[in-house]
Motif scaffolding. Sequence first.
Motif, PDB file in Angstrom:
ATOM      1  N   PHE A 175      11.330   5.660  -6.453  1.00 34.94           N
ATOM      2  CA  PHE A 175      10.129   6.375  -6.033  1.00 34.94           C
ATOM      3  C   PHE A 175      10.352   7.826  -6.425  1.00 34.94           C
ATOM      4  CE2 PHE A 175       8.768   9.456  -2.823  1.00 34.94           C
ATOM      5  CZ  PHE A 175       7.397   9.337  -2.924  1.00 34.94           C
TER       6      PHE A 175
ATOM      7  N   HIS B 254       8.338  11.718  -6.629  1.00 40.57           N
ATOM      8  CA  HIS B 254       7.193  12.591  -6.406  1.00 40.57           C
ATOM      9  C   HIS B 254       7.311  13.744  -7.396  1.00 40.57           C
ATOM     10  CE1 HIS B 254       4.487  15.473  -4.480  1.00 40.57           C
ATOM     11  NE2 HIS B 254       3.924  14.414  -3.932  1.00 40.57           N
TER      12      HIS B 254
ATOM     13  N   HIS C 253       8.006   9.785   2.307  1.00 41.58           N
ATOM     14  CA  HIS C 253       7.549  10.062   0.952  1.00 41.58           C
ATOM     15  C   HIS C 253       6.946  11.447   0.785  1.00 41.58           C
ATOM     16  CE1 HIS C 253       4.261   8.116   3.115  1.00 41.58           C
ATOM     17  NE2 HIS C 253       3.447   8.880   2.406  1.00 41.58           N
TER      18      HIS C 253
ATOM     19  N   LYS D  75       0.865  -1.182   0.000  1.00 43.99           N
ATOM     20  CA  LYS D  75       0.000   0.000   0.000  1.00 43.99           C
ATOM     21  C   LYS D  75       0.895   1.222   0.000  1.00 43.99           C
ATOM     22  CE  LYS D  75      -3.942  -2.107   2.203  1.00 43.99           C
ATOM     23  NZ  LYS D  75      -4.891  -2.094   3.282  1.00 43.99           N
ATOM     24  N   PRO D  76       0.619   2.257  -0.725  1.00 44.40           N
ATOM     25  CA  PRO D  76      -0.595   2.581  -1.458  1.00 44.40           C
ATOM     26  C   PRO D  76      -0.453   2.418  -2.969  1.00 44.40           C
ATOM     27  CG  PRO D  76       0.652   4.575  -1.137  1.00 44.40           C
ATOM     28  CD  PRO D  76       1.467   3.428  -0.554  1.00 44.40           C
ATOM     29  N   TRP D  77       0.387   1.517  -3.424  1.00 41.38           N
ATOM     30  CA  TRP D  77       0.732   1.440  -4.848  1.00 41.38           C
ATOM     31  C   TRP D  77      -0.204   0.564  -5.653  1.00 41.38           C
ATOM     32  CZ3 TRP D  77       3.712   5.175  -6.048  1.00 41.38           C
ATOM     33  CH2 TRP D  77       4.555   5.709  -5.059  1.00 41.38           C
TER      34      TRP D  77
ATOM     35  N   TRP E 156       8.583  -0.128   1.890  1.00 41.22           N
ATOM     36  CA  TRP E 156       7.210   0.383   1.925  1.00 41.22           C
ATOM     37  C   TRP E 156       6.315  -0.464   2.828  1.00 41.22           C
ATOM     38  CZ3 TRP E 156       5.097   4.877   0.296  1.00 41.22           C
ATOM     39  CH2 TRP E 156       5.950   5.714  -0.420  1.00 41.22           C
TER      40      TRP E 156
ATOM     41  N   GLU F  47      -2.693   7.230  -2.819  1.00 43.81           N
ATOM     42  CA  GLU F  47      -2.837   8.305  -1.834  1.00 43.81           C
ATOM     43  C   GLU F  47      -2.282   9.634  -2.315  1.00 43.81           C
ATOM     44  OE1 GLU F  47      -0.929   6.812   1.660  1.00 43.81           O
ATOM     45  OE2 GLU F  47      -2.487   5.311   2.014  1.00 43.81           O
ATOM     46  N   HIS F  48      -1.243   9.599  -3.130  1.00 42.47           N
ATOM     47  CA  HIS F  48      -0.578  10.805  -3.616  1.00 42.47           C
ATOM     48  C   HIS F  48      -0.543  10.738  -5.147  1.00 42.47           C
ATOM     49  CE1 HIS F  48       0.680  11.781   0.459  1.00 42.47           C
ATOM     50  NE2 HIS F  48       1.025  10.520   0.585  1.00 42.47           N
TER      51      HIS F  48
ATOM     52  N   ARG G 254       1.617   3.762  -9.530  1.00 38.78           N
ATOM     53  CA  ARG G 254       1.187   5.084  -9.078  1.00 38.78           C
ATOM     54  C   ARG G 254       0.559   4.943  -7.705  1.00 38.78           C
ATOM     55  NH1 ARG G 254      -2.818   9.085 -12.411  1.00 38.78           N
ATOM     56  NH2 ARG G 254      -2.359  10.917 -11.168  1.00 38.78           N
ATOM     57  N   SER G 255       0.755   5.949  -6.870  1.00 32.63           N
ATOM     58  CA  SER G 255       0.203   5.922  -5.524  1.00 32.63           C
ATOM     59  C   SER G 255      -1.297   6.190  -5.543  1.00 32.63           C
ATOM     60  CB  SER G 255       0.897   6.975  -4.657  1.00 32.63           C
ATOM     61  OG  SER G 255       0.265   7.071  -3.394  1.00 32.63           O
TER      62      SER G 255
END
Length: 126
Positions: free
Chosen positions: A88, A90, A124, A14-16, A117, A70-71, A67-68
């Motif tokens: 990873f 951002h 992150h 999580k959260p991928w 993770w 959550e973000h 892709r996340s």
Amino acid sequence: MSSPAPPEKFNWPKPWRLINSSESSQEVLGSQPYEPDPKKFTFEAELQHEVCPSHPLYRVNCQAVARSLEHPDAFIFATDRPDMPVAFVHLTWRVEEGPEFPYTIGYPSWEAFNVAWTAGCVDHAP
């Protein structure tokens, strides 16, 4: 590109979530501060658009693979960099001038990424 793909049946922490090959760029582009040409847009092109020459992924072949949930600006890229085959990232959606952005954490393997993770050992939030 010789980037290592995630192992078959990889257990995404999580959260991928795996990026679907038919995923529309419109869901990403509609909320960004600039308007790239949707016909030329890829997550890989956006990454190279953002990084400066001193960034660890500058001119590195990368493939967005996850892709996340959550973000929406957070991605996992497979790279052809031997010391960082998994990264990873951002994304910032702007051209950056220093190596600290887009915020990036490299992993030596898919297993190392998964362990970090799963254990919650990742900072992150840039």
